[in-house]
Scaffold this active site. Structure first.
Site, PDB file in Angstrom:
ATOM      1  N   LYS A  81       0.860  -1.189   0.000  1.00  0.00           N
ATOM      2  CA  LYS A  81       0.000   0.000   0.000  1.00  0.00           C
ATOM      3  C   LYS A  81       0.894   1.237   0.000  1.00  0.00           C
ATOM      4  O   LYS A  81       1.900   1.283   0.729  1.00  0.00           O
ATOM      5  CB  LYS A  81      -0.893  -0.039   1.242  1.00  0.00           C
ATOM      6  CG  LYS A  81      -1.986   1.022   1.265  1.00  0.00           C
ATOM      7  CD  LYS A  81      -2.894   0.823   2.488  1.00  0.00           C
ATOM      8  CE  LYS A  81      -3.984   1.873   2.574  1.00  0.00           C
ATOM      9  NZ  LYS A  81      -4.832   1.696   3.789  1.00  0.00           N
ATOM     10  N   SER A 156      -9.688   1.893   2.733  1.00  0.00           N
ATOM     11  CA  SER A 156      -8.849   2.650   1.836  1.00  0.00           C
ATOM     12  C   SER A 156      -7.859   1.799   1.032  1.00  0.00           C
ATOM     13  O   SER A 156      -7.356   2.247   0.012  1.00  0.00           O
ATOM     14  CB  SER A 156      -8.061   3.681   2.634  1.00  0.00           C
ATOM     15  OG  SER A 156      -7.206   3.040   3.567  1.00  0.00           O
ATOM     16  N   SER A 180      -9.682  -0.594   6.893  1.00  0.00           N
ATOM     17  CA  SER A 180      -9.135  -0.503   5.536  1.00  0.00           C
ATOM     18  C   SER A 180      -8.380  -1.721   5.018  1.00  0.00           C
ATOM     19  O   SER A 180      -8.005  -1.756   3.852  1.00  0.00           O
ATOM     20  CB  SER A 180      -8.231   0.719   5.418  1.00  0.00           C
ATOM     21  OG  SER A 180      -9.033   1.869   5.382  1.00  0.00           O
TER      22      SER A 180
HETATM   23  N1  GLN Z   1     -13.015   4.006   6.027  1.00  0.00           N
HETATM   24  C1  GLN Z   1     -12.472   4.458   7.272  1.00  0.00           C
HETATM   25  C2  GLN Z   1     -12.119   5.930   7.150  1.00  0.00           C
HETATM   26  O1  GLN Z   1     -12.414   6.487   6.170  1.00  0.00           O
HETATM   27  C3  GLN Z   1     -11.285   3.631   7.655  1.00  0.00           C
HETATM   28  C4  GLN Z   1     -10.042   3.999   6.951  1.00  0.00           C
HETATM   29  C5  GLN Z   1      -8.854   3.173   7.316  1.00  0.00           C
HETATM   30  O2  GLN Z   1      -8.961   2.122   7.954  1.00  0.00           O
HETATM   31  N2  GLN Z   1      -7.701   3.663   6.911  1.00  0.00           N
HETATM   32  O3  GLN Z   1     -11.551   6.523   8.009  1.00  0.00           O
END
Ligand code: GLN
Length: 506
Positions: A81, A156, A180
């Protein structure tokens, strides 16, 4: 031959490379070719490091030829990532503000992968600064779900999950602040693990919400995830929140679970995660998974965790608050782009123009919410209350784990939604993480393992398994047992159902 190499598990590839049945260079090349064929349709990668990958693979082949002892994943390709720093290789965090930045150092995760002989193929697409649930917030265009390229791959870390489902890489690394790793795993039919907070070093991980951020393994099988987990986990003096304790024995647990016996294991079904907003096909898949756990010998009970109902609002105060502070470092002086520095403007003006141009709308929204929540007069009402809820959630977990070994729930309320469906509705987007956020707030271990396809839309569904802090091995054992039973019931691994990607010969 090439298709064969891109469909193999990481464990199989490592064994074939170690036996010199196939070279690490051939394996790397097969994946680079696959990326060349399909990534135009998927957009999982922001940067492919062809030369770096082939050099790393060559080194593994030389070591093996020289009879050196190599690690259990040596020569296996992996995608990272784009939130983890890689020395000499661009790292953008999916943001314009870091466009062109080449980190001068490796994250600890990156370094451990290299030391273990893994072959880094490149950097994967993500929501900007890991804020999002669909990868549509990337400044470099959305990633598409290989199961249906009109749908999101989750976020994400959508790029890391899509790369696995598109057979562009057998392993990848994600980060999970609120879901994410697990949510993209669920909607792409892959395995995603959020280790115990502090179990994997955050050094070199671009910070979003430091008390929640956790890197972890993504794979197509439970054993592959476990093998990767043991490579990246363990104490790191460079991260003050890293836990100085032995790494949970996750590989042994995955192997034990594969025997298919869960007798003596107590499983709690979280009662909060069902009802309104949950797709019926997701709930049916979950119920079928729970029935299979019973058949494997597990003792299943219902467990109520009432504070979980407040996890989402607490998270959306704590995470933006920490982000508003962490993202202050993007000041046009230290990293990335600089806008408007023509000799006439003050440093403050340049900083403001740079942040205006460099951050996307969701990142700005979070910085504003966080700044507001932390401001004097509002701190106690917002940030302070959210921290109290966080404590209550930890207590719910403690009470639950006093009677059960693991907790289970669906990973996400719905399957992959169409690209564009939620982009103008932040609340709908945030709800994708309803079931995953409690584990981040409490810091315990959690993972998603595919539970088959929804009978409504034929799209993948994820089973979430949660375990107490530093008991990561418990969930691997349950996941591995479930995986064997699931594949036997379905007649094939879930991932084998990924449709042919448009215009691509398989
Ligand atoms: N979807 C969640 C957010 O927008 C989690 C994001 C993540 O785990 N990086 O914060």
């Amino acid at each position: 031959m090439t298709a064969d190499l891109t469909r193999a598990t990481a464990a199989e590839l490592a064994a074939r490379i170690a036996n010199r049945e196939v070279s690490a260079v051939e394996v790397a090349q097969a994946h680079l070719d696959r990326i060349g064929e399909v990534d135009g349709a998927v957009n999982a990668f922001l940067h492919v490091d062809t030369e770096g990958a082939l050099n790393a693979a060559r080194k593994v082949d030389e070591d093996i030829a020289a009879g050196a002892h190599v690690g259990p994943l040596a020569g296996v390709p992996i995608a990272l990532k784009d939130v983890l720093t890689t020395e000499g290789v661009p790292t953008t965090v999916g943001s314009k503000i870091l466009e062109g930045w080449i980190p001068p150092y490796d994250a600890t995760v990156t370094r451990r992968l290299k030391e273990a002989g893994l072959v880094i193929l490149g950097k994967t697409n993500m929501d900007e600064f890991a804020m999002g649930s669909s990868t549509e917030n990337s400044a470099y265009g959305p990633t598409r779900n290989p199961w249906d390229t009109d749908r999101i791959p989750g976020g994400s870390g959508g790029g890391s999950a899509a790369a696995l489902a598109a057979f562009e890489a057998p392993l990848s690394i994600g980060t999970d602040t609120g879901g994410s790793i697990r949510q993209p795993g669920a909607v792409t039919g892959t395995v995603g693990v959020k280790p115990t907070y502090g179990g994997v070093s955050r050094y070199g991980l671009v910070a979003f919400s430091s008390s929640l951020d956790q890197a972890g393994p993504c794979a197509r099988t439970v054993l592959d995830a476990a093998l990767l987990h043991e490579v990246i986990a363990g104490y790191d003096p460079m991260d003050s929140t890293s836990i100085d304790a032995p790494v949970p024995p996750v590989v042994a647990a995955a192997r034990e679970g594969a025997n298919g016996d869960l007798s003596g294991v107590r499983v709690g079904v979280v009662t909060q995660f069902s009802g309104e907003g949950y797709q019926p096909g997701v709930l049916r898949s979950f119920e079928a998974a729970v029935a299979q756990l019973k058949q494997l010998g597990a003792e299943v009970v219902e467990v109520s965790c009432p504070s979980f109902d407040y996890a989402l609002p607490a998270y959306y105060l704590i995470a933006p608050s920490e982000a508003s502070s962490n993202l202050a470092r993007f000041d046009a002086m230290r990293y990335g782009i600089r806008v408007g520095d023509d000799g006439t403007r003050s440093a403050e003006e340049v900083m403001s123009l740079t942040r205006e141009a460099g951050f996307g709308p969701e990142v700005k929204r979070r910085i504003m919410i966080g700044t507001y929540a932390l401001s004097s007069g509002y701190y106690d009402a917002y940030y302070g209350s959210a921290q109290k809820v966080r404590t209550l959630i930890s207590r719910d977990f403690d009470a639950a784990f006093a009677t059960v070994d693991v907790l289970v729930s669906p990973t996400t309320p719905t399957t992959a939604f169409p690209i564009g469906e939620r982009t103008n509705d932040p609340m709908a987007m945030y709800k994708a993480d309803l079931c995953t956020i409690p584990a981040n707030l409490a810091g315990n271990a959690a993972m998603s393992v595919p539970s088959g396809l929804s009978d409504e839309d034929g799209l993948p569904v994820g089973l979430q398994i949660m375990a107490p802090a530093l008991q990561d091995h418990r969930m691997y054992r349950v996941a591995a047992a479930y995986e064997v039973a699931r594949d036997a019931a379905l007649g094939a691994p879930v991932i084998s159902g990924v449709p042919q990607l448009a215009g691509v010969a398989r």
